[in-house]
Design a protein around this motif. Sequence first.
Motif, PDB file in Angstrom:
ATOM      1  N   SER A  89      13.436  19.278 -47.629  1.00  0.00           N
ATOM      2  CA  SER A  89      12.451  19.167 -47.039  1.00  0.00           C
ATOM      3  C   SER A  89      12.265  18.027 -46.212  1.00  0.00           C
ATOM      4  O   SER A  89      11.236  18.124 -45.330  1.00  0.00           O
ATOM      5  CB  SER A  89      11.377  19.300 -47.958  1.00  0.00           C
ATOM      6  OG  SER A  89      10.402  20.043 -47.670  1.00  0.00           O
ATOM      7  N   ALA A 149       1.062  12.392 -38.926  1.00  0.00           N
ATOM      8  CA  ALA A 149       1.847  12.614 -39.964  1.00  0.00           C
ATOM      9  C   ALA A 149       1.715  14.064 -40.203  1.00  0.00           C
ATOM     10  O   ALA A 149       0.647  14.777 -39.879  1.00  0.00           O
ATOM     11  CB  ALA A 149       1.856  12.036 -41.166  1.00  0.00           C
ATOM     12  N   GLY A 150       2.695  14.705 -40.863  1.00  0.00           N
ATOM     13  CA  GLY A 150       2.610  16.013 -41.147  1.00  0.00           C
ATOM     14  C   GLY A 150       1.358  16.456 -42.217  1.00  0.00           C
ATOM     15  O   GLY A 150       0.673  17.561 -41.982  1.00  0.00           O
ATOM     16  N   ALA A 151       1.143  15.740 -43.197  1.00  0.00           N
ATOM     17  CA  ALA A 151       0.023  15.906 -44.036  1.00  0.00           C
ATOM     18  C   ALA A 151      -1.097  15.610 -43.278  1.00  0.00           C
ATOM     19  O   ALA A 151      -2.264  16.162 -43.573  1.00  0.00           O
ATOM     20  CB  ALA A 151       0.110  15.108 -45.177  1.00  0.00           C
ATOM     21  N   HIS A 182       4.702  23.223 -50.009  1.00  0.00           N
ATOM     22  CA  HIS A 182       4.987  22.046 -50.012  1.00  0.00           C
ATOM     23  C   HIS A 182       3.596  21.328 -50.631  1.00  0.00           C
ATOM     24  O   HIS A 182       2.720  21.932 -50.582  1.00  0.00           O
ATOM     25  CB  HIS A 182       5.206  21.289 -48.610  1.00  0.00           C
ATOM     26  CG  HIS A 182       5.610  19.771 -48.763  1.00  0.00           C
ATOM     27  ND1 HIS A 182       4.914  18.688 -48.675  1.00  0.00           N
ATOM     28  CD2 HIS A 182       6.940  19.431 -48.805  1.00  0.00           C
ATOM     29  CE1 HIS A 182       5.589  17.741 -48.456  1.00  0.00           C
ATOM     30  NE2 HIS A 182       6.836  17.945 -48.504  1.00  0.00           N
ATOM     31  N   THR A 226       3.973  27.831 -46.273  1.00  0.00           N
ATOM     32  CA  THR A 226       5.269  26.806 -45.588  1.00  0.00           C
ATOM     33  C   THR A 226       6.261  27.856 -45.276  1.00  0.00           C
ATOM     34  O   THR A 226       6.872  28.701 -46.017  1.00  0.00           O
ATOM     35  CB  THR A 226       5.561  25.948 -46.781  1.00  0.00           C
ATOM     36  OG1 THR A 226       4.532  25.232 -47.302  1.00  0.00           O
ATOM     37  CG2 THR A 226       6.882  25.241 -46.051  1.00  0.00           C
ATOM     38  N   ASP A 255       2.709  25.789 -42.324  1.00  0.00           N
ATOM     39  CA  ASP A 255       3.208  24.617 -42.445  1.00  0.00           C
ATOM     40  C   ASP A 255       4.525  24.720 -41.799  1.00  0.00           C
ATOM     41  O   ASP A 255       5.364  25.081 -42.383  1.00  0.00           O
ATOM     42  CB  ASP A 255       3.584  24.277 -43.924  1.00  0.00           C
ATOM     43  CG  ASP A 255       4.010  22.716 -44.305  1.00  0.00           C
ATOM     44  OD1 ASP A 255       4.895  22.527 -43.136  1.00  0.00           O
ATOM     45  OD2 ASP A 255       3.596  21.965 -45.194  1.00  0.00           O
ATOM     46  N   ALA A 257       6.487  21.930 -40.856  1.00  0.00           N
ATOM     47  CA  ALA A 257       7.435  20.629 -41.094  1.00  0.00           C
ATOM     48  C   ALA A 257       8.564  20.926 -40.834  1.00  0.00           C
ATOM     49  O   ALA A 257       9.569  20.214 -40.271  1.00  0.00           O
ATOM     50  CB  ALA A 257       6.804  19.895 -42.582  1.00  0.00           C
ATOM     51  N   ASN A 258       9.196  22.172 -41.345  1.00  0.00           N
ATOM     52  CA  ASN A 258      10.655  22.550 -41.279  1.00  0.00           C
ATOM     53  C   ASN A 258      11.139  23.523 -40.022  1.00  0.00           C
ATOM     54  O   ASN A 258      11.597  24.445 -40.227  1.00  0.00           O
ATOM     55  CB  ASN A 258      11.116  22.842 -42.550  1.00  0.00           C
ATOM     56  CG  ASN A 258      10.795  21.939 -43.712  1.00  0.00           C
ATOM     57  OD1 ASN A 258      11.087  20.761 -43.428  1.00  0.00           O
ATOM     58  ND2 ASN A 258      10.372  22.156 -44.691  1.00  0.00           N
ATOM     59  N   ASN A 279       6.321  18.504 -37.780  1.00  0.00           N
ATOM     60  CA  ASN A 279       6.659  17.319 -38.034  1.00  0.00           C
ATOM     61  C   ASN A 279       7.602  16.790 -36.943  1.00  0.00           C
ATOM     62  O   ASN A 279       8.840  17.041 -36.954  1.00  0.00           O
ATOM     63  CB  ASN A 279       7.312  16.875 -39.321  1.00  0.00           C
ATOM     64  CG  ASN A 279       6.356  16.986 -40.388  1.00  0.00           C
ATOM     65  OD1 ASN A 279       5.112  17.571 -40.446  1.00  0.00           O
ATOM     66  ND2 ASN A 279       6.655  16.093 -41.642  1.00  0.00           N
ATOM     67  N   HIS A 281       8.924  13.760 -36.382  1.00  0.00           N
ATOM     68  CA  HIS A 281       9.948  12.953 -36.995  1.00  0.00           C
ATOM     69  C   HIS A 281      10.799  13.652 -37.756  1.00  0.00           C
ATOM     70  O   HIS A 281      11.899  13.087 -37.785  1.00  0.00           O
ATOM     71  CB  HIS A 281       9.115  11.779 -37.938  1.00  0.00           C
ATOM     72  CG  HIS A 281       8.099  12.649 -38.544  1.00  0.00           C
ATOM     73  ND1 HIS A 281       6.954  12.899 -38.366  1.00  0.00           N
ATOM     74  CD2 HIS A 281       8.062  12.522 -40.075  1.00  0.00           C
ATOM     75  CE1 HIS A 281       6.255  13.301 -39.275  1.00  0.00           C
ATOM     76  NE2 HIS A 281       6.809  13.051 -40.520  1.00  0.00           N
ATOM     77  N   LYS A 282      10.549  14.966 -38.243  1.00  0.00           N
ATOM     78  CA  LYS A 282      11.727  15.602 -38.623  1.00  0.00           C
ATOM     79  C   LYS A 282      12.569  16.311 -37.634  1.00  0.00           C
ATOM     80  O   LYS A 282      13.638  16.050 -37.344  1.00  0.00           O
ATOM     81  CB  LYS A 282      11.110  16.533 -39.772  1.00  0.00           C
ATOM     82  CG  LYS A 282      10.529  15.831 -41.274  1.00  0.00           C
ATOM     83  CD  LYS A 282      10.236  16.715 -41.894  1.00  0.00           C
ATOM     84  CE  LYS A 282       9.414  16.165 -43.238  1.00  0.00           C
ATOM     85  NZ  LYS A 282       8.674  17.077 -44.032  1.00  0.00           N
TER      86      LYS A 282
HETATM   87  C1  LIG Z   1       7.763  16.706 -44.876  1.00  0.00           C
HETATM   88  C2  LIG Z   1       6.590  17.667 -45.194  1.00  0.00           C
HETATM   89  C3  LIG Z   1       5.167  17.583 -45.305  1.00  0.00           C
HETATM   90  C4  LIG Z   1       4.669  16.247 -45.062  1.00  0.00           C
HETATM   91  O1  LIG Z   1       4.639  15.537 -43.812  1.00  0.00           O
HETATM   92  P1  LIG Z   1       4.425  13.997 -43.776  1.00  0.00           P
HETATM   93  O2  LIG Z   1       4.821  13.469 -42.197  1.00  0.00           O
HETATM   94  O3  LIG Z   1       5.482  13.424 -44.828  1.00  0.00           O
HETATM   95  O4  LIG Z   1       2.894  13.942 -44.070  1.00  0.00           O
HETATM   96  C5  LIG Z   1       4.494  18.843 -45.163  1.00  0.00           C
HETATM   97  N1  LIG Z   1       5.133  20.030 -45.368  1.00  0.00           N
HETATM   98  C6  LIG Z   1       6.407  20.283 -45.439  1.00  0.00           C
HETATM   99  C7  LIG Z   1       6.982  21.460 -45.780  1.00  0.00           C
HETATM  100  C8  LIG Z   1       7.076  18.998 -45.449  1.00  0.00           C
HETATM  101  O5  LIG Z   1       8.524  19.396 -45.486  1.00  0.00           O
END
Ligand SMILES: *Cc1c(COP(=O)(O)O)cnc(C)c1O
Length: 501
Positions: A89, A149-151, A182, A226, A255, A257-258, A279, A281-282
């Motif tokens: 994640s 940030a993601g959150a 998440h 997610t 979500d 993020a991924n 995200n 950064h990811k």
């Molecule tokens: C990493 C992640 C987040 C949170 O992202 P941050 O930048 O650490 O706040 C939220 N949801 C998922 C699915 C993630 O993998």
Amino acid sequence: MTDRPSTTPEIAWRNEPLLFERSRPGRVGVMLPPSGVEERPLDELIPAELRRGDLEELPELSEVDVIRHFTRISRKNYAIDLGLYPLGSCTMKHNPRINEEVVRYPGLSQIHPYQPEETVQGCLELMWHLERVLVELTGMQRVSLHPSAGAQGELAGVLMIRKALEARGENRRYLLIPDSAHGTNPASAYMAGFQVKELVSNDRGTIDLEEVVREMSDEVAGAMITVPNTLGVFEDQIVEIADMLHEKGAFLYCDGANFNAYVGKARPGQMGVDVLHMNLHKTFTTPHGGGGPGAGPVAASHRLADHLPGSLVERAEDGTFRLRTPSDSIGRLRSFSSQFGILTRALCYILSMGGRGLAQVAENAVLNANYLRKALEGTYHLAHETPSLHEVVFSDRTLADTGVTTLDVAKRLMDYGFHPPTIYFPLIVHGALMIEPTETEGKEELDAFVAAMKAIAREARESPELVREAPHETPVRRCDEARAARQPVLRWWPAEEEAAE
Ligand SMILES: *Cc1c(COP(=O)(O)O)cnc(C)c1O
């Protein structure tokens, strides 16, 4: 506890002291020439009440003291630049150095957020361009680059849902969130004033449509899902879920993020998503972890675009760029526009990969996760039969009779030179080992990881104590996890403790 690792020679800096302990009165890092400016009383320059009285606590050090201190500490640590970092994640992939080169260009790094817009047209254009690319990749209408940030992107997204409902004169209380979401999702929902109704996943590891029907009501503001979920599984009924929500006037939060699992392959905007965070950064590379930095742009469909946070960059008829706040914005979540350095890295990465390259990112991320899945499925218990995307979740069930647990496996992996995967998450898998190799790993690194995981499973049978007491080769051995969290002692082998023992 004070035992030194046996295989490393005794070295002078093993007990690296704190900078405060290294301090020597009068020692300085930089020698300045005598000032050519006439001396004036300090009170004339800075009023006494605004000055800090006591600076005695600051350590006094030379440049070499400081550099060696941090380099020594860094050598006790693990990093993505040392080897595989399969933290599920978290997408700990290689961060191309070209990004770092570009982000340091003076025109991008030496600007100030209070500069007049006409003096930072290039930077605004960069942001405008990044938004266009993210719109193209997500299929959403507009993207605000504002969240840090993601959150924070999640919080923005659910506040936008709240705002849209308020504009309709509605005050719906609930957000539906699956148990595979998440952990930040329910936290964000709660911070935005919603209550959470949990959706229990089915045995395929996905959302059960009947659960959605059961929990659906006029009190439901929307669902937060997610994709792919924390089991690494794609929610293949997302379109049906979106339709069910929209029919009831509710919204779908995704979500993203991924997003690295399907970037360049599929667009959330075409799945019925109303609001999505990514995200940068990811998926789009920035060194992250350990608390930042990050950027979590939030993308909206036409239903929610007016409520986006912060400012968006607009291009005027004459080709100039300016920042404008959306008409019914939820407001700001941080100072200034956004985390500009991360935006620069993301755009640099996107442009250097190109459209085809980004699709390849998703393909290789999924290929690598499935390579590990196949290689390890006989050795560790696979949580779900459903196909994996970018990460794969195992459990310690096959080791149950050895007394070795997921925590022990993770600790032992450090002896083999790997960062452990995410453990005990998602919560719905007992003893979870959540492995995300990312697309930047080559076959040799994956094979070495597989060999280590298999060796540990063998050790668990033959010499379980070895695994249960791991790590043996790291600067710090097994900690008391609960005490480490409750009474963090940040000093290296604390002298008081040694004396006490
Ligand atoms: C990493 C992640 C987040 C949170 O992202 P941050 O930048 O650490 O706040 C939220 N949801 C998922 C699915 C993630 O993998």
